[in-house]
Design a protein around this motif. Structure first.
Motif, PDB file in Angstrom:
ATOM      1  N   THR A 202       2.852  11.028   3.222  1.00 32.10           N
ATOM      2  CA  THR A 202       3.066  11.819   4.434  1.00 32.10           C
ATOM      3  C   THR A 202       3.511  13.214   4.033  1.00 32.10           C
ATOM      4  O   THR A 202       4.302  13.388   3.092  1.00 32.10           O
ATOM      5  CB  THR A 202       4.132  11.176   5.330  1.00 32.10           C
ATOM      6  OG1 THR A 202       5.355  11.014   4.590  1.00 32.10           O
ATOM      7  CG2 THR A 202       3.661   9.831   5.837  1.00 32.10           C
TER       8      THR A 202
ATOM      9  N   TRP B 118       6.066   2.934   0.482  1.00 36.87           N
ATOM     10  CA  TRP B 118       5.296   1.712   0.253  1.00 36.87           C
ATOM     11  C   TRP B 118       5.460   0.778   1.441  1.00 36.87           C
ATOM     12  O   TRP B 118       6.570   0.528   1.901  1.00 36.87           O
ATOM     13  CB  TRP B 118       5.746   1.014  -1.035  1.00 36.87           C
ATOM     14  CG  TRP B 118       5.350   1.779  -2.266  1.00 36.87           C
ATOM     15  CD1 TRP B 118       6.057   2.760  -2.886  1.00 36.87           C
ATOM     16  CD2 TRP B 118       4.134   1.627  -2.993  1.00 36.87           C
ATOM     17  NE1 TRP B 118       5.359   3.235  -3.977  1.00 36.87           N
ATOM     18  CE2 TRP B 118       4.168   2.552  -4.067  1.00 36.87           C
ATOM     19  CE3 TRP B 118       3.023   0.804  -2.870  1.00 36.87           C
ATOM     20  CZ2 TRP B 118       3.154   2.669  -4.994  1.00 36.87           C
ATOM     21  CZ3 TRP B 118       2.003   0.914  -3.790  1.00 36.87           C
ATOM     22  CH2 TRP B 118       2.061   1.826  -4.836  1.00 36.87           C
ATOM     23  N   GLU B 119       4.343   0.272   1.932  1.00 35.65           N
ATOM     24  CA  GLU B 119       4.355  -0.626   3.074  1.00 35.65           C
ATOM     25  C   GLU B 119       3.481  -1.841   2.788  1.00 35.65           C
ATOM     26  O   GLU B 119       2.517  -1.762   2.026  1.00 35.65           O
ATOM     27  CB  GLU B 119       3.830   0.071   4.336  1.00 35.65           C
ATOM     28  CG  GLU B 119       4.650   1.280   4.760  1.00 35.65           C
ATOM     29  CD  GLU B 119       4.048   1.971   5.967  1.00 35.65           C
ATOM     30  OE1 GLU B 119       2.989   1.502   6.450  1.00 35.65           O
ATOM     31  OE2 GLU B 119       4.629   2.962   6.430  1.00 35.65           O
TER      32      GLU B 119
ATOM     33  N   ARG C 170       0.679  -4.304   3.885  1.00 36.27           N
ATOM     34  CA  ARG C 170      -0.455  -4.257   4.805  1.00 36.27           C
ATOM     35  C   ARG C 170      -0.327  -5.356   5.859  1.00 36.27           C
ATOM     36  O   ARG C 170      -0.127  -6.521   5.550  1.00 36.27           O
ATOM     37  CB  ARG C 170      -1.771  -4.428   4.049  1.00 36.27           C
ATOM     38  CG  ARG C 170      -3.011  -4.315   4.940  1.00 36.27           C
ATOM     39  CD  ARG C 170      -4.238  -4.823   4.225  1.00 36.27           C
ATOM     40  NE  ARG C 170      -4.422  -4.155   2.944  1.00 36.27           N
ATOM     41  CZ  ARG C 170      -5.269  -4.591   2.011  1.00 36.27           C
ATOM     42  NH1 ARG C 170      -5.968  -5.696   2.214  1.00 36.27           N
ATOM     43  NH2 ARG C 170      -5.389  -3.948   0.870  1.00 36.27           N
TER      44      ARG C 170
ATOM     45  N   GLU D  81       0.832  -1.198   0.000  1.00 34.50           N
ATOM     46  CA  GLU D  81       0.000   0.000   0.000  1.00 34.50           C
ATOM     47  C   GLU D  81       0.868   1.250   0.000  1.00 34.50           C
ATOM     48  O   GLU D  81       1.931   1.284   0.632  1.00 34.50           O
ATOM     49  CB  GLU D  81      -0.916   0.015   1.222  1.00 34.50           C
ATOM     50  CG  GLU D  81      -1.919  -1.131   1.228  1.00 34.50           C
ATOM     51  CD  GLU D  81      -2.818  -1.072   2.452  1.00 34.50           C
ATOM     52  OE1 GLU D  81      -2.370  -0.553   3.490  1.00 34.50           O
ATOM     53  OE2 GLU D  81      -3.966  -1.554   2.371  1.00 34.50           O
ATOM     54  N   CYS D  82       0.387   2.260  -0.707  1.00 35.18           N
ATOM     55  CA  CYS D  82       1.095   3.530  -0.800  1.00 35.18           C
ATOM     56  C   CYS D  82       0.691   4.437   0.360  1.00 35.18           C
ATOM     57  O   CYS D  82      -0.501   4.616   0.642  1.00 35.18           O
ATOM     58  CB  CYS D  82       0.780   4.200  -2.132  1.00 35.18           C
ATOM     59  SG  CYS D  82       1.543   5.822  -2.341  1.00 35.18           S
ATOM     60  N   ARG D  83       1.683   5.033   1.017  1.00 37.77           N
ATOM     61  CA  ARG D  83       1.439   5.968   2.119  1.00 37.77           C
ATOM     62  C   ARG D  83       1.974   7.338   1.731  1.00 37.77           C
ATOM     63  O   ARG D  83       3.120   7.477   1.291  1.00 37.77           O
ATOM     64  CB  ARG D  83       2.138   5.494   3.386  1.00 37.77           C
ATOM     65  CG  ARG D  83       1.722   4.102   3.838  1.00 37.77           C
ATOM     66  CD  ARG D  83       0.445   4.137   4.624  1.00 37.77           C
ATOM     67  NE  ARG D  83       0.116   2.811   5.154  1.00 37.77           N
ATOM     68  CZ  ARG D  83      -0.982   2.544   5.836  1.00 37.77           C
ATOM     69  NH1 ARG D  83      -1.851   3.509   6.067  1.00 37.77           N
ATOM     70  NH2 ARG D  83      -1.216   1.319   6.284  1.00 37.77           N
TER      71      ARG D  83
END
Length: 328
Positions: free
Chosen positions: A224, A239-240, A242, A220-222
């Motif tokens: 900030t 990118w992390e 989930r 998933e794209c974050r």
């Protein structure tokens, strides 16, 4: 008051070449229907003097070794070539997934033998263990214990206390003996919850979409925002993966009817022409691997048959969720 009165435990069984393909869409560990089938076949093989009836079964996996080769993101099963056929031609390769396992089987049982003297219960457990050693477990062969590890595989029959506190203490001692390892439980609730969450964003989402979404790794794209200068914001992208609520896996839980019920002998080439016949397809759900020390009662571990013949459902059930929420 719990209906489970006795547990028959076969610890640290070593199984060679068990079936790693659990359904047309899942692989990695035998289906729980294989262990329920073992339980039913075992009950039929018991000698007359063993008055035992099997109710449910649980599995704790201590170790595994999948017979597969990994190259990058691709995995291939180790396959064997069959001998040539009668005409001297090379036979086709049939894909078979194999896995070596070290597991503990836990059966909920009832019967007169459970209430005998301690020596009688120990003898009964040994006899059952000897019968299992000559059977197939999920298509695999039971391997004898290595020298020096025979005591580790000593079976026993545990009579659970009627007092709630004494029963809880018994189970805490049992689950410590199952470490290290992981038990497979059913999490239908997580699939239902995830489907409801997906439909908030995508009303057309189906149960299959939710099942696939829980079965894979989702990146998933974050975004900030950080303030670099006075009044200026800069967006940073990361990118992390989930995070899921536990070690979740897709599992088959039984079969659903896709045809009417045919009378015995009505369908040609059926395996058994003396019983009714029905075409079915696999049913899927979400399972979770949990450490035994997180279980609070035997019901959370055990699987049992929960058919609905009128609806054409032939499936297995596990009470982990019901017992978990009851304790909360």
């Amino acid at each position: 008051m719990s209906e489970i009165k006795n547990l028959l435990i076969l610890p640290h069984l070593r199984v060679q070449n068990a079936n790693a393909i659990s359904s047309p869409m899942t692989w990695g560990f035998p289906a729980m229907s294989a262990f329920v089938g073992l339980m039913q076949a075992l009950e039929r093989r018991l000698p007359e003097h063993l008055k035992l009836e099997f109710q449910s079964v649980g599995v704790i996996c201590h170790d595994y070794q999948t017979q597969a080769t990994r190259g990058g993101f691709t995995r291939s099963f180790h396959l064997t070539r069959n001998p040539i056929d009668k005409a001297g031609n090379t036979a086709a390769i049939v894909e078979e997934g194999r896995i070596h396992l070290e597991i503990t089987l836990v059966f909920a049982i009832v019967g007169e033998t459970c209430y005998g003297a301690k020596q009688e219960r120990e003898q009964a457990a040994r006899e059952v263990s000897e019968i299992v050693s000559g059977m197939r477990i999920a298509g695999g062969s039971v391997v004898p214990a290595p020298l020096g590890a025979v005591s580790r595989q000593r079976p026993w029959l545990e009579a659970l206390d009627d007092d709630a506190e004494a029963r809880a203490l018994q189970f805490r001692k049992l689950r410590r003996r199952w470490l290290p390892g992981f038990a497979l439980v059913c999490r239908d609730d997580l699939l239902t919850k995830h489907l409801a969450e997906m439909r908030e964003q995508m009303p057309e989402a189906s149960a299959l979409d939710a099942w696939l979404d829980l079965s894979r790794l989702n990146h998933e794209c974050r975004l900030t925002q950080t303030e670099k200068k006075a009044g200026e914001l800069e967006e940073e992208v990361s990118w992390e993966i989930r995070r899921l609520p536990g070690w979740l896996v897709p599992i088959p839980v039984g079969y659903g009817a896709i045809s009417r019920r045919f009378e015995p002998g009505e369908v040609a080439s059926a395996r058994d022409a003396t019983i009714p016949f029905r075409f079915v397809e696999s049913l899927y759900s979400i399972g979770q691997w949990v450490s035994p020390h997180r279980l609070t009662c035997p019901e959370q571990l055990l699987w049992y048959v929960d058919n609905d013949l009128d609806a054409g459902l032939y499936r297995l059930a596990n009470d982990f969720t019901a017992r978990y929420h009851a304790i909360q």
